[in-house]
Design an enzyme around this catalytic site. Structure first.
Site, mmCIF file in Angstrom:
data_model
loop_
_atom_site.group_PDB
_atom_site.id
_atom_site.type_symbol
_atom_site.label_atom_id
_atom_site.label_comp_id
_atom_site.label_asym_id
_atom_site.label_seq_id
_atom_site.Cartn_x
_atom_site.Cartn_y
_atom_site.Cartn_z
ATOM 1 N N SER A 321 0.800 -1.222 0.000
ATOM 2 C CA SER A 321 0.000 0.000 0.000
ATOM 3 C C SER A 321 0.834 1.276 0.000
ATOM 4 C CB SER A 321 -0.928 0.004 1.208
ATOM 5 O OG SER A 321 -1.840 -1.073 1.083
ATOM 6 N N ASP A 358 -10.993 -5.971 -0.844
ATOM 7 C CA ASP A 358 -10.375 -4.959 -0.007
ATOM 8 C C ASP A 358 -9.874 -5.645 1.247
ATOM 9 O OD1 ASP A 358 -10.619 -1.646 0.112
ATOM 10 O OD2 ASP A 358 -10.302 -2.630 2.061
ATOM 11 N N HIS A 364 -15.109 0.263 2.949
ATOM 12 C CA HIS A 364 -14.926 1.530 3.646
ATOM 13 C C HIS A 364 -16.070 2.502 3.388
ATOM 14 C CE1 HIS A 364 -10.799 -0.076 3.454
ATOM 15 N NE2 HIS A 364 -10.631 0.559 4.609
ATOM 16 N N CYS A 377 -7.693 2.397 1.538
ATOM 17 C CA CYS A 377 -8.763 1.646 0.881
ATOM 18 C C CYS A 377 -8.285 1.062 -0.444
ATOM 19 C CB CYS A 377 -9.952 2.583 0.641
ATOM 20 S SG CYS A 377 -11.212 1.839 -0.407
#
Lengths: 627, 400
Positions: A321, A358, A364, A377
């Site tokens: 991420s 996710d 989210h 997210c």
């Protein structure tokens, strides 16, 4: 016709005198010819015998290698005395006997000894048989010297790293110059047996550190042992290096990693100076700088933890991420979305025949870009990645320095991979699959980076788009002139990114720490901005994370800078197989940053160009003894 | 005056036409050129053999010295060619300017900011990538000045006060500057060549003997006043007493000569050059030739030099004017004296001095000046008188 008699007379006189001179010269030549005959023929045999027994030997005097200090003048590498064993083949009468005696006395490896003795080289020059003899071994050899013609023990300097495993990847180690190296021009002033840096800054800055060898001509006795010194040409010590590393931060970074494999990099975003570059597991450069047996070497190379790999510059991991920073910049800059664009996350993203999940079950909800960064997210980034396409993603990744060298002064830096259709065609000879763009959007798939590249990336973001080449050397202390030479400043780069884009990202990264996935990095001392990452090692997992064997678990990432305005430090933490970045990596970065702030509380905020006022460079003028 | 007339004619007609009876212009002396070429080539080979291992160790380039020597040879032979084509009488006009420049160079080399110190002596001027040894130029300058002087005052050097004063002053000045470097070797070469030339120029033996006797105390004072020269002298007297220190070079030189025997150990096979014989490619190149080529090799080199010197004398004998005559004699003496001194040193007959073997040893300044001097000799040989070829039997010198 004129009367020329005076001249005639003179010419006659000249002729007469010339004859006298010729006779004189002839006598001298006869004397010389007799002398030559005497030396070469009559006494020739005598001199020939003497020449065979010529007892002068030339011994190379190794130079003291330059010392290495950290940025505060703390010693990282020096030289200590060591006893080395040499033999001059010219003086060895019975090679078998010599081998037997040496094996018997100090337990030398017979095969290796045999090989060394039969290597090509001048018979008159001493060759090194073994370095680092113990005092006892040296004493044993000395007490048996009458039995060991041609053998001598020389006290020389041995490279020593007082901090042992600390900063080992950075410092590297030294070793005898190899045959291949000797062929190259940059090793031109070296000789067989010279010590050169083989790894780390010892390797990169060898030309400063190595110094220049001297030579000693000795008269040897009948056994080839030194009787007296005829002539000495002193060796010149190498230059000292001052690194950018702060040993206190380096040690802390290594302690934070502890037994885990991983890397921590700390850098000054305003100069590119690397403050700490830790990689675990480590090796002891003291061991590698001595002569290793093939077995010892094998053990190190085959160690499953790969201790010789510098994970900060050579470890290639999916960024997870943390890559969303690049994605966010790319999406804004390509006008794929604007800061108010909303995307709804329901916990998964269907594409083709697959469902991309996710990390948060249930999703989210609806969010804008900055919130998607804060909560990391996945669906948001799947969506914008799909809209932008892989070419745009790759282009921004490259701009941020991924997929290319950072240019740090360490050997064999790895580049990582920024995948694109062209890359896949070339590397795998397969077409790009649309689903692979989705994986790349959250830093998975083929995408790999090194911790140092990510440090550079986050430092660039914190530094408003200005990037520096990471540097490890602050200055070189020239032995010859006694002057401290600061190395020339490093080229820098300004990313073509709109200031408002960077401002949004910076704001969101601060939110990651205050209210997002990196709340565990929140500090009461200093404002921190950062991004967590969790890099999957295998695509499909059989069960819940905690049930997996450790080597299949995810890598934890955290990249950060602090303070959030005018940052003074950028920190990357990567811990292998420790799961989530938020829980396993972020707390380590927080500790390092807090320690840095405590250690250097008064250091003023650094302007773009200069080095800090009152910086520790003043300390560095203090000179330690060279050995 | 008739003599002046000859000189004037020479100046006016540097390239006389063939119908100018009795003054036929001829080609230059081919044998002199041949001998010089052979010696220079022997030098090139010996320099390579002597320095290959050392240069390989030190510079990782075994032809380091060979390349440089080759380049200097090219420069030297170019100068030789130009000088042999040039009317040598230009040197008569250039003599004093060259002397002045040489004096300036010899002073400049003493200045710490300009002169380069190597092996305890300040002998080199560094000019960019090359270094110049002013002492080599000084040798040529002295010969030019003396030839000019003797030609002008022919028959008058017998008067001590006026005749010998100028040469003694000039040589004393240059010799003194050389001793400050210190460079005793070159000073001795210049001194001996001067003595020889004055002798041939008709100076009285009593005067010359007096001159020698005068320089003896000066020499003794210099030797005893300088510890290193005293040591060299002691070494010379007893080289084996301490074979590893000061006597090192000479004893290693003996070993080199001795190992060579009659035919030598073979080119490139010499062992002494590796570490034992220092300066094997410069001052002690003859010792290396002795080791690798044997007595045959050293003998050949000496015979070649003898031919060169005798040819020089012959050219002097045929020269038309006194300037050419004395210049040729001076050049021949210069080469002869230096060869004998160098050979004397390496065979242990004389104390160590630091002199090269002309044309053979490694060293740019020495090589280039030697070749230039031979070029001048060739130019003189072109301009010879016709008829019989020896002095005194020339018979009919015709003056227009």
């Amino acid at each position: 016709m004129l009367d020329l008699s005076p001249q005639q007379d003179e010419l006659r006189e000249l002729q007469r005198r010339l004859t006298i001179l010729k006779i004189g010269l002839l006598l001298v030549i006869v004397l010389l010819a007799f002398r030559l005959w005497h030396l070469q023929v009559r006494e020739g045999q005598y001199y020939r015998d003497l020449s065979e027994n010529n007892r002068t030997r030339s011994v190379i005097l190794e130079p003291a290698r330059g010392l290495i200090y950290d940025r505060n003048g703390v010693l990282l590498a020096n030289n200590v005395p060591s006893f080395n064993l040499y033999v001059t083949l010219e003086d060895v009468t019975d090679r078998e006997r010599l081998i037997k005696r040496l094996v018997g006395l100090i337990g030398l490896d017979e095969a290796r000894l045999r090989k060394r003795l039969s290597e090509r080289g001048a018979k008159l020059l001493p060759r090194k048989l073994k370095g680092g003899l113990t005092l006892r071994e040296a004493a044993l050899i000395e007490s048996h010297r009458l039995d060991l013609p041609g053998v001598m023990v020389q006290a020389e300097s041995q490279r020593n790293y007082p901090a042992r495993l600390t900063a080992s990847h950075l410092l590297g180690y030294v070793g005898e110059v190899s045959g291949d190296q000797l062929e190259k021009p940059e090793f031109g002033d070296l000789h067989q047996g010279s010590i050169v840096g083989q790894y780390g800054v010892e390797h990169t800055y060898d030309r400063f550190l190595r110094g220049r060898a001297g030579q000693k001509v000795i008269e040897a006795d009948a056994l080839g042992h030194e009787k007296r010194t005829v002539e000495v040409q002193k060796p010149e010590a190498g230059d000292d290096l001052y690194l950018t590393i702060d040993l206190r931060l380096q040690k802390l970074a290594e302690d934070l990693l502890g037994e885990e494999a991983g890397a921590i990099v700390a850098m000054d975003p305003a100069t590119g100076e690397v403050l700490a570059l830790a990689s675990r597991p480590a090796f002891d450069p003291n061991v590698l700088s001595r002569e290793l047996t093939p077995k010892q070497w094998e053990e190190i190379v085959q160690d499953e933890g790969h201790p010789l790999t510098n994970r900060a510059t050579q470890g290639q991991y999916p960024p997870g991420s943390t890559f969303k920073i690049v994605m966010a910049v790319a999406a804004l800059e390509t006008n794929t979305i604007d800061p108010t664009t909303t995307i709804r996350c329901v916990g998964s993203y269907p594409f083709g025949r697959r469902l991309y999940k996710d990390w948060k079950e249930g999703g989210h909800g609806t969010m804008v870009l900055s919130q998607a960064i804060i909560d990391s997210c996945d669906v948001f980034f799947y969506t914008i990645g799909q809209r932008m396409g892989i070419e745009a993603i790759a282009s921004y990744a490259n701009q941020f320095g991924l997929g290319r060298e950072t240019g740090i002064e360490l050997p064999s830096e790895r580049l990582g991979i920024v995948p694109s259709p062209a890359w896949k065609e070339k590397a795998r000879n397969e077409p790009w699959l649309p689903g692979e763009t989705i994986s790349a959007s959250i830093g998975q798939g083929y995408l790999t980076v090194t911790p140092l590249q990510m440090t550079n990336l986050i430092a660039t973001v914190g530094n408003n788009g200005v990037s520096f080449r990471p540097r490890l050397i602050r200055a070189v202390m020239e032995r010859a002139t006694g002057r401290l030479q600061e190395l020339p400043h490093v080229a820098r780069d300004r990313l073509a990114i709109k200031p408002e884009t960077l401002a949004l990202i910076q704001h969101a990264l601060a939110g990651v720490v205050t209210e997002g996935t990196a709340r565990r990095a929140k500090s009461s001392l200093v404002t921190i901005a950062g991004k967590t990452g969790t890099a999957q090692t295998v695509a499909a997992r059989p069960g819940p994370e905690q049930d997996l064997p450790k080597k299949l678990r995810d890598h934890a990432w955290f990249i950060s800078y602090a303070p959030t305005v005018a940052p003074r430090i950028a920190v990357t933490v990567l811990v292998e197989h420790m799961g989530h970045g938020g829980s396993a990596a972020a707390p380590l970065a927080k500790q390092l940053i807090e320690t840095f702030i405590k250690l250097t509380p008064h250091e003023p905020v650094i302007a773009e160009s200069g080095s800090p006022v009152g910086s520790p460079m003043t300390v560095m003028v203090q000179q330690g003894p060279h050995d | 005056m008739a003599r002046r007339g000859i000189e004037a004619a020479t100046l006016a007609l540097p390239w006389p036409s063939s119908d100018d009876r009795g003054r036929k212009r001829s080609g230059s002396d081919g044998s002199v050129l041949a001998v010089a070429v052979v010696l220079a080539l022997i030098g090139l080979v010996m320099v390579y053999s002597a320095s290959a291992v050392v240069a390989g160790n030190r510079f990782h380039d075994s032809i380091y010295f060979l390349k440089r020597q080759g380049a200097w040879l090219a420069v030297g032979f170019l100068l030789l060619h130009v000088a042999s084509r040039l009317d040598y009488t230009v040197w008569r006009q250039l003599a004093l300017p060259i002397l002045a420049v040489t004096t300036v160079l010899l002073i400049a080399v003493l200045l710490p900011s300009l002169g380069v110190v190597a092996k305890g002596a300040r002998r080199w001027l560094r000019l960019g990538p090359i270094s110049l040894q002013p002492a080599e130029v000084a040798k040529l300058a002295v010969v030019l000045v003396l030839a000019r002087y003797l030609a002008r005052r022919e028959g008058k050097v017998t008067e001590a006060s006026t005749g010998l004063l100028m040469p003694v002053l000039v040589v004393g000045l240059l010799g003194g500057l050389l001793m400050l470097q210190p460079d005793l070797g070159t000073a001795v070469v210049i001194g001996l060549a001067t003595l020889g030339l004055l002798f041939l120029g008709g100076a009285r033996l009593t005067h010359l003997t007096g001159l020698v006797l005068l320089t003896l105390p000066v020499g003794a004072a210099l030797i005893l006043g300088s510890s290193y020269r005293r040591q060299r002298l002691m070494t010379f007297l007893e080289p084996w007493k301490d074979p590893t220190d000061a006597g090192f070079q000479v004893t290693q030189s003996y070993l080199a000569f001795g190992s060579g025997g009659l035919f030598g150990v073979g080119l490139g096979e010499g062992k002494q050059k590796l570490f034992f014989l220092p300066e094997a490619h410069t001052d002690f190149v003859l010792a290396l030739a002795g080791e690798e080529l044997g007595l045959l090799g050293t003998g050949t080199i000496l015979v070649l030099f003898a031919i060169l010197v005798l040819k020089g004398f012959q050219i002097a004998g045929r020269a038309r004017g006194p300037f050419g005559r004395y210049l040729a004699l001076g050049i021949a003496l210069l080469i002869g004296v230096q060869v004998l001194l160098n050979a004397g040193v390496v065979t242990g007959l004389l104390p160590t001095k630091g002199l090269t073997l002309p044309l053979v040893s490694y060293g740019g300044s020495s090589l280039v000046t030697s070749l230039l001097a031979i070029g001048i000799l060739l130019s003189i040989s072109r301009d010879r008188r016709g008829g019989r070829q020896s002095i005194g039997c020339g018979g009919g010198i015709r003056v227009p």
